[in-house]
Structures are given as structure tokens and as C-alpha cells.
Scaffold this motif. Structure first.
Motif, PDB file in Angstrom:
ATOM      1  N   GLN A 307       0.847  -1.191   0.000  1.00  8.03           N
ATOM      2  CA  GLN A 307       0.000   0.000   0.000  1.00  8.03           C
ATOM      3  C   GLN A 307       0.882   1.242   0.000  1.00  8.03           C
ATOM      4  O   GLN A 307       1.921   1.272   0.679  1.00  8.03           O
ATOM      5  CB  GLN A 307      -0.932   0.013   1.207  1.00  8.03           C
ATOM      6  CG  GLN A 307      -1.952  -1.107   1.209  1.00  8.03           C
ATOM      7  CD  GLN A 307      -2.954  -0.985   2.347  1.00  8.03           C
ATOM      8  OE1 GLN A 307      -2.730  -0.258   3.317  1.00  8.03           O
ATOM      9  NE2 GLN A 307      -4.058  -1.688   2.233  1.00  8.03           N
ATOM     10  N   ALA A 308       0.462   2.251  -0.755  1.00  5.70           N
ATOM     11  CA  ALA A 308       1.231   3.495  -0.846  1.00  5.70           C
ATOM     12  C   ALA A 308       0.284   4.685  -0.750  1.00  5.70           C
ATOM     13  O   ALA A 308      -0.820   4.660  -1.302  1.00  5.70           O
ATOM     14  CB  ALA A 308       2.019   3.550  -2.152  1.00  5.70           C
ATOM     15  N   GLU A 327      12.128  -2.326   2.643  1.00  5.21           N
ATOM     16  CA  GLU A 327      13.396  -1.633   2.848  1.00  5.21           C
ATOM     17  C   GLU A 327      13.303  -0.198   2.341  1.00  5.21           C
ATOM     18  O   GLU A 327      12.915   0.039   1.194  1.00  5.21           O
ATOM     19  CB  GLU A 327      14.517  -2.373   2.139  1.00  5.21           C
ATOM     20  CG  GLU A 327      14.776  -3.772   2.680  1.00  5.21           C
ATOM     21  CD  GLU A 327      15.918  -4.454   1.973  1.00  5.21           C
ATOM     22  OE1 GLU A 327      16.572  -3.798   1.133  1.00  5.21           O
ATOM     23  OE2 GLU A 327      16.154  -5.645   2.242  1.00  5.21           O
ATOM     24  N   SER A 328      13.664   0.747   3.189  1.00  6.67           N
ATOM     25  CA  SER A 328      13.579   2.161   2.817  1.00  6.67           C
ATOM     26  C   SER A 328      14.521   2.504   1.675  1.00  6.67           C
ATOM     27  O   SER A 328      14.214   3.355   0.828  1.00  6.67           O
ATOM     28  CB  SER A 328      13.887   3.037   4.034  1.00  6.67           C
ATOM     29  OG  SER A 328      15.187   2.748   4.551  1.00  6.67           O
ATOM     30  N   SER A 329      15.692   1.852   1.611  1.00  9.78           N
ATOM     31  CA  SER A 329      16.645   2.151   0.542  1.00  9.78           C
ATOM     32  C   SER A 329      16.090   1.733  -0.820  1.00  9.78           C
ATOM     33  O   SER A 329      16.277   2.436  -1.829  1.00  9.78           O
ATOM     34  CB  SER A 329      17.976   1.441   0.807  1.00  9.78           C
ATOM     35  OG  SER A 329      17.794   0.040   0.909  1.00  9.78           O
ATOM     36  N   ARG A 330      15.397   0.605  -0.894  1.00  9.00           N
ATOM     37  CA  ARG A 330      14.824   0.162  -2.161  1.00  9.00           C
ATOM     38  C   ARG A 330      13.671   1.070  -2.570  1.00  9.00           C
ATOM     39  O   ARG A 330      13.483   1.364  -3.753  1.00  9.00           O
ATOM     40  CB  ARG A 330      14.359  -1.287  -2.070  1.00  9.00           C
ATOM     41  CG  ARG A 330      15.467  -2.288  -1.822  1.00  9.00           C
ATOM     42  CD  ARG A 330      15.075  -3.674  -2.257  1.00  9.00           C
ATOM     43  NE  ARG A 330      14.965  -3.764  -3.715  1.00  9.00           N
ATOM     44  CZ  ARG A 330      15.986  -4.030  -4.521  1.00  9.00           C
ATOM     45  NH1 ARG A 330      17.202  -4.199  -4.022  1.00  9.00           N
ATOM     46  NH2 ARG A 330      15.799  -4.121  -5.821  1.00  9.00           N
ATOM     47  N   VAL A 331      12.871   1.506  -1.591  1.00  5.15           N
ATOM     48  CA  VAL A 331      11.774   2.415  -1.907  1.00  5.15           C
ATOM     49  C   VAL A 331      12.320   3.723  -2.460  1.00  5.15           C
ATOM     50  O   VAL A 331      11.788   4.276  -3.434  1.00  5.15           O
ATOM     51  CB  VAL A 331      10.899   2.652  -0.669  1.00  5.15           C
ATOM     52  CG1 VAL A 331       9.866   3.745  -0.927  1.00  5.15           C
ATOM     53  CG2 VAL A 331      10.199   1.361  -0.257  1.00  5.15           C
ATOM     54  N   ALA A 332      13.388   4.237  -1.876  1.00  3.80           N
ATOM     55  CA  ALA A 332      13.993   5.481  -2.366  1.00  3.80           C
ATOM     56  C   ALA A 332      14.481   5.324  -3.801  1.00  3.80           C
ATOM     57  O   ALA A 332      14.328   6.227  -4.640  1.00  3.80           O
ATOM     58  CB  ALA A 332      15.143   5.895  -1.451  1.00  3.80           C
ATOM     59  N   MET A 333      15.058   4.164  -4.118  1.00  2.49           N
ATOM     60  CA  MET A 333      15.521   3.908  -5.469  1.00  2.49           C
ATOM     61  C   MET A 333      14.345   3.849  -6.447  1.00  2.49           C
ATOM     62  O   MET A 333      14.399   4.413  -7.551  1.00  2.49           O
ATOM     63  CB  MET A 333      16.299   2.601  -5.520  1.00  2.49           C
ATOM     64  CG  MET A 333      16.853   2.251  -6.888  1.00  2.49           C
ATOM     65  SD  MET A 333      17.262   0.496  -7.055  1.00  2.49           S
ATOM     66  CE  MET A 333      15.615  -0.224  -7.118  1.00  2.49           C
ATOM     67  N   ALA A 369       5.698  -4.069  -7.719  1.00  2.75           N
ATOM     68  CA  ALA A 369       4.450  -3.820  -6.988  1.00  2.75           C
ATOM     69  C   ALA A 369       4.529  -2.502  -6.224  1.00  2.75           C
ATOM     70  O   ALA A 369       3.538  -1.762  -6.144  1.00  2.75           O
ATOM     71  CB  ALA A 369       4.153  -4.984  -6.037  1.00  2.75           C
ATOM     72  N   ILE A 370       5.691  -2.184  -5.667  1.00  2.52           N
ATOM     73  CA  ILE A 370       5.856  -0.902  -4.977  1.00  2.52           C
ATOM     74  C   ILE A 370       5.706   0.248  -5.970  1.00  2.52           C
ATOM     75  O   ILE A 370       5.036   1.249  -5.690  1.00  2.52           O
ATOM     76  CB  ILE A 370       7.226  -0.853  -4.273  1.00  2.52           C
ATOM     77  CG1 ILE A 370       7.316  -1.932  -3.190  1.00  2.52           C
ATOM     78  CG2 ILE A 370       7.479   0.524  -3.672  1.00  2.52           C
ATOM     79  CD1 ILE A 370       8.680  -2.036  -2.533  1.00  2.52           C
ATOM     80  N   ALA A 371       6.325   0.110  -7.138  1.00  6.77           N
ATOM     81  CA  ALA A 371       6.242   1.155  -8.156  1.00  6.77           C
ATOM     82  C   ALA A 371       4.805   1.356  -8.620  1.00  6.77           C
ATOM     83  O   ALA A 371       4.336   2.496  -8.775  1.00  6.77           O
ATOM     84  CB  ALA A 371       7.138   0.803  -9.338  1.00  6.77           C
ATOM     85  N   VAL A 372       4.082   0.259  -8.822  1.00  2.68           N
ATOM     86  CA  VAL A 372       2.690   0.361  -9.268  1.00  2.68           C
ATOM     87  C   VAL A 372       1.826   1.003  -8.197  1.00  2.68           C
ATOM     88  O   VAL A 372       0.981   1.865  -8.486  1.00  2.68           O
ATOM     89  CB  VAL A 372       2.160  -1.042  -9.641  1.00  2.68           C
ATOM     90  CG1 VAL A 372       0.651  -1.005  -9.866  1.00  2.68           C
ATOM     91  CG2 VAL A 372       2.863  -1.567 -10.882  1.00  2.68           C
ATOM     92  N   ALA A 373       2.033   0.624  -6.928  1.00  2.00           N
ATOM     93  CA  ALA A 373       1.228   1.192  -5.841  1.00  2.00           C
ATOM     94  C   ALA A 373       1.482   2.691  -5.708  1.00  2.00           C
ATOM     95  O   ALA A 373       0.542   3.477  -5.531  1.00  2.00           O
ATOM     96  CB  ALA A 373       1.548   0.468  -4.531  1.00  2.00           C
TER      97      ALA A 373
END
Length: 465
Positions: A307-308, A327-333, A369-373
Motif C-alpha cells: 500500500q502506498a 526496505e527504505s533504501s529500495r523504496v527510495a531507489m 508492486a511498490i512502483a505500481v502502488a
């Protein structure tokens, strides 16, 4: 023979040696683990006549490795099919995660099968363990209980009861006068573990040892303890969530990449053979800012919902980035990739990314999935709820090949998903795959292409003419 200068100081954790005392081991970086040892004697070792001759490996009998089920399917899955006679298992986890509850259940089911079981507790009284057994229903005539902290007394109980399974809770509370230091120390833990390994192999008795963990999440005690035992299991879970997971870190009798899923309830711990529903929510209508993916925990596919939430930031020069379960580092990327490759403006927005149900997602294939959310939350566009996205995102906005994709797709098809967005060239077309049901698989090469398939592509604003 002239004597040569020897290293007189050795690390009790990893065996690293030094010519002088140091406070921190130069190999494993442990503090206070370097101790002095006596100078080794340089003597020639005489050969002995072996008691048994070496034989070809194909003539070695395998009847000693017959497994016995514990009665808990998820634990048997992690162990590789049950307990082998003479196996020594180390189960480690944080305080309060449910180690004692799980092992009391194991001891109860083991004894219910007519196998004599000895449960030794060094942290609680026998009355406290009995109260837990009454609450969880873990009682049995063949289940023996002893509250001891002396190794010699524990060995005496083993000789008297003659169990086929010993549960020791925990190794840090047991001590012996034959070793230096106090219970829980490096020397004591190593001596207690070695004694239990020897008696387990001699009697063909399965042993399960509870171990503590440090504040860093590592198993407390000397690293040699993990080498002595046959199986090392990590019991993981958030005390604020009922979900628990047993993960194999070492297994001499089975795969070391299996996981078992449990749920802690009021009446004890229960198995969760199909945990995918714990990490997804059921919406009546599609909701922007959500996307489902399939992660691999060992060899087990698990569904997880990402969820985002994207909101205007009161401080546009320093927007907030908050994550939970990823992981916050992957989300930042991923946010940087969306900004530069997919032209989705996020530099002045607060972004919150979290998982459902307390799941901890470390699988890089959850990147898409993070990118899509995030893109869905920013654009305010939803898409059909029976859609999932799997793929690792590269810095160039490309999607890398996903390992174990067919197993992930089979799990998604079993649960009724209709569309899967996956990286191109990830499927093995030469392998015959079981039916995926109504699941349609779409292969894409980049994040921008994946967003376009779901209708999340950035649309530039029209200027007035």
C-alpha cells in the motif's frame, strides 16, 4: 625441536588467534571474546587401529535416518519431513515470540504418539509450564516435566526417563561445575551444547534446544554452538502481530531454505498452511495506491499487498519518506526511477509505503508492486483488484528476470487472480507448467511499460490555445 612463537590468545566465538590480547576480535568483531590459551604441545600423534573399517558409501545403511513426524505439519515442513533419531535442533528467537509455547505443543503431540518425552525448563517453574499446558491443552501421560538448571541433573533425568525427545528451555540457563564461568557464558554454553550432542548421538534421542538472541537478532553464545548442532531454526515474528514464521538457517537432514507459518492466539499457537490471506485485504471496489505481489520465502510463494499513500508535503524541499515492512533504501531507489524514467512527479510529495498484516518483504521482486502502488496513489487511478505485479526494478527503469516465476504464478492462479505483470524473458517456455486457471500473464520490459498496461502512464497537461 626448538620452540616457535605461538599465538597465545584465541577468540572463543570464531577461533581467531592473536599474539596479544585485544578487546575486539579481528575476525568476527565480537567484544570481550578473546581469551588466553596454553601453549600447544608439539607432539607427534600416533595412529590407532579403527574400531570400524571404512566402507563404500553405497553400502552405508540408511535406517538410522528414518524420520518421525512431530505432529505439526508446518514444523515438519521446515525440518524436511520430521525429526531424525539423534538430531539436535537449535530454535532461536526473541523473548515473548512463542518459542516455549511452540515446543510445549511439539512435546505434547510427540508424547501423544506413544513416544516418551522430557521437557526441561530452566527459566520457569514446573507449575508455570503446567498452567500453560492447561491453557493450550498440551497434556499427556508420556510427557515428563523437570525444572533444572544443572547439566549433571539434566543428564540424570535423561538416564531415568529414557525419552525419545528432549526439549531444553533454554541452553543459556543450564550450567555445569566442570566448566568455567557462569551459566549463559561462552564456555558454559559450549560445554552444555557439546554434552547434549554427545548424549543425543549415543542414545538416538532427538533434542530441541531453545536459544536466546542478541539485540542485533543474532543467536547468543559462541558461534561454535551453531556448528555443533544439526539444525538451526529462527523463530521470527512481531509481538504486536499474531503471525509467526519458523525459518531454517541450517539443516543437515533437509533443505535449508524452507519456512513454516504459524499464528499466535489466545489458546496457543496454530499452524497456518495457507498464509497468503493474512497479508492481503479484501476491498469491495478497487482502491488507488494498492498492488499485490508474490514473494518467495525459501521455496514457498506468499502473497503480499503493498500500500502506498502520496500526499502534498508541507516541506517541499525535504519531503517525508516513511516505510513499514519494506526496505527504505529500495523504496527510495524506486521513487527515483519513477521520477526520472516514468515522469511521475514525486519530488515535492510525502510518500508512505507499507505492507498489510505486518509482513516483512525483503524479496527484490516486490519492486514492481511498490512502483505500481506509488504510481497509482500519485495519479489517483485504480485498476482491477485481481491484478498482481512481480519484478525487480533496475536503475535504468528495466525489469530483471524473476527467479521461481512459474511457482509464483501458480500460487496467484490458485487464488483466482486474473492478470499478472511480469518481466520479459522470465518464463521458461520449455517447461510444462500446470494450468494457471484464468490468470493472464503479460510480459513487459520496463517500469514505464508496466504502468502503461495498467493505465497508469503519466499524461501531460494540455495547455490552452
Amino acid at each position: 625441536m626448538a620452540k616457535t612463537k605461538q599465538d597465545q590468545w584465541v577468540c572463543t566465538e570464531c577461533g581467531w588467534t592473536s599474539v596479544r590480547w585485544v578487546g575486539k576480535c579481528g575476525e568476527c568483531q565480537a567484544w570481550g571474546s578473546v581469551a588466553e590459551r596454553g601453549a600447544p604441545k608439539l607432539t607427534e600423534v600416533a595412529s590407532n587401529i579403527p574400531a570400524a573399517k571404512a566402507i563404500p558409501i553405497n553400502q552405508v545403511p540408511t535406517n538410522s535416518t528414518v524420520r518421525h513426524l512431530t505432529g505439526i505439519g508446518e514444523l515438519d515442513r521446515v525440518l524436511g519431513g520430521g525429526l531424525v533419531p539423534g538430531v539436535v535442533v537449535l530454535l532461536a528467537g526473541e523473548p515473548g515470540v512463542g518459542k516455549s509455547t511452540l515446543l510445549l505443543e511439539v512435546a505434547s503431540k510427540w508424547s501423544a504418539g506413544g513416544h516418551r518425552t522430557l521437557y526441561v525448563t530452566g527459566e520457569e517453574s514446573a507449575a508455570q509450564v503446567r498452567l500453560r499446558a492447561d491453557r493450550t491443552g498440551a497434556l499427556g501421560d508420556e510427557l515428563y516435566l523437570a525444572a533444572e538448571t544443572d547439566l549433571g541433573t539434566v543428564l540424570g533425568h535423561i538416564e531415568e526417563v529414557e525419552p525419545t525427545l528432549l526439549v531444553l528451555d533454554s541452553v543459556q540457563t543450564i550450567g555445569t561445575a566442570q566448566a568455567d564461568g557462569s551459566p549463559g557464558g561462552v564456555t558454559q554454553v559450549r560445554e552444555v551444547t557439546g554434552a547434549l550432542v554427545r548424549v543425543a548421538k549415543r542414545r538416538g534421542m532427538a533434542v530441541v534446544i531453545v536459544g536466546h538472541v542478541t539485540k542485533d537478532g543474532n543467536i547468543a553464545g559462541p558461534r561454535t554452538m551453531e556448528h555443533l548442532v544439526d539444525v538451526v531454526l529462527n523463530f521470527e515474528g512481531d509481538r504486536h502481530s499474531g503471525f509467526r514464521m519458523v525459518r531454517a538457517a541450517k539443516n543437515r537432514f533437509g533443505p535449508a531454505d524452507e519456512v513454516g507459518c504459524f499464528e499466535m492466539g489466545e489458546k496457543g499457537i496454530v499452524e497456518v498452511p495457507d498464509p497468503s490471506g493474512l497479508f492481503t485485504t479484501h476491498h469491495e471496489e478497487p482502491v488507488p495506491g494498492t498492488c499485490v505481489t508474490v514473494t518467495m520465502e525459501g521455496r514457498r510463494p506468499l502473497l503480499a499487498e503493498i500500500q502506498a499513500l502520496v500526499a502534498p508535503s508541507p516541506n517541499e524541499k525535504n519531503p517525508r519518506r516513511t516505510t513499514n515492512g519494506v526496505e527504505s533504501s529500495r523504496v527510495a531507489m524506486i521513487l527515483a526511477v519513477l521520477e526520472t524514467k516514468a515522469r511521475i512527479g514525486l519530488s515535492a510529495k510525502d510518500v508512505y509505503v507499507a505492507t498489510v498484516g505486518g509482513a516483512k518483504v525483503a524479496d527484490p521482486c516486490a519492486d514492481l508492486a511498490i512502483a505500481v502502488a506509488v504510481a497509482s496513489g500519485q495519479l489517483g487511478v485504480n485498476f482491477p483488484k485481481r491484478v498482481l505485479a512481480v519484478g525487480e526494478v533496475g536503475l535504468a527503469g528495466d525489469l530483471r528476470r524473476t527467479p521461481g516465476l512459474e511457482r509464483r504464478l501458480q500460487e496467484a492462479g490458485r487464488l483466482g487472480f486474473e492478470l499478472a505483470i511480469v518481466p520479459a524473458r522470465s518464463r521458461d517456455t520449455t517447461q510444462k507448467v500446470p494450468s494457471l486457471g484464468a490468470l493472464k500473464v503479460v510480459e513487459v520490459a520496463s517500469v514505464e511499460e508496466a504502468l502503461g498496461v495498467l493505465g497508469l502512464k503519466h499524461r501531460p497537461r494540455r495547455t490552452g490555445g
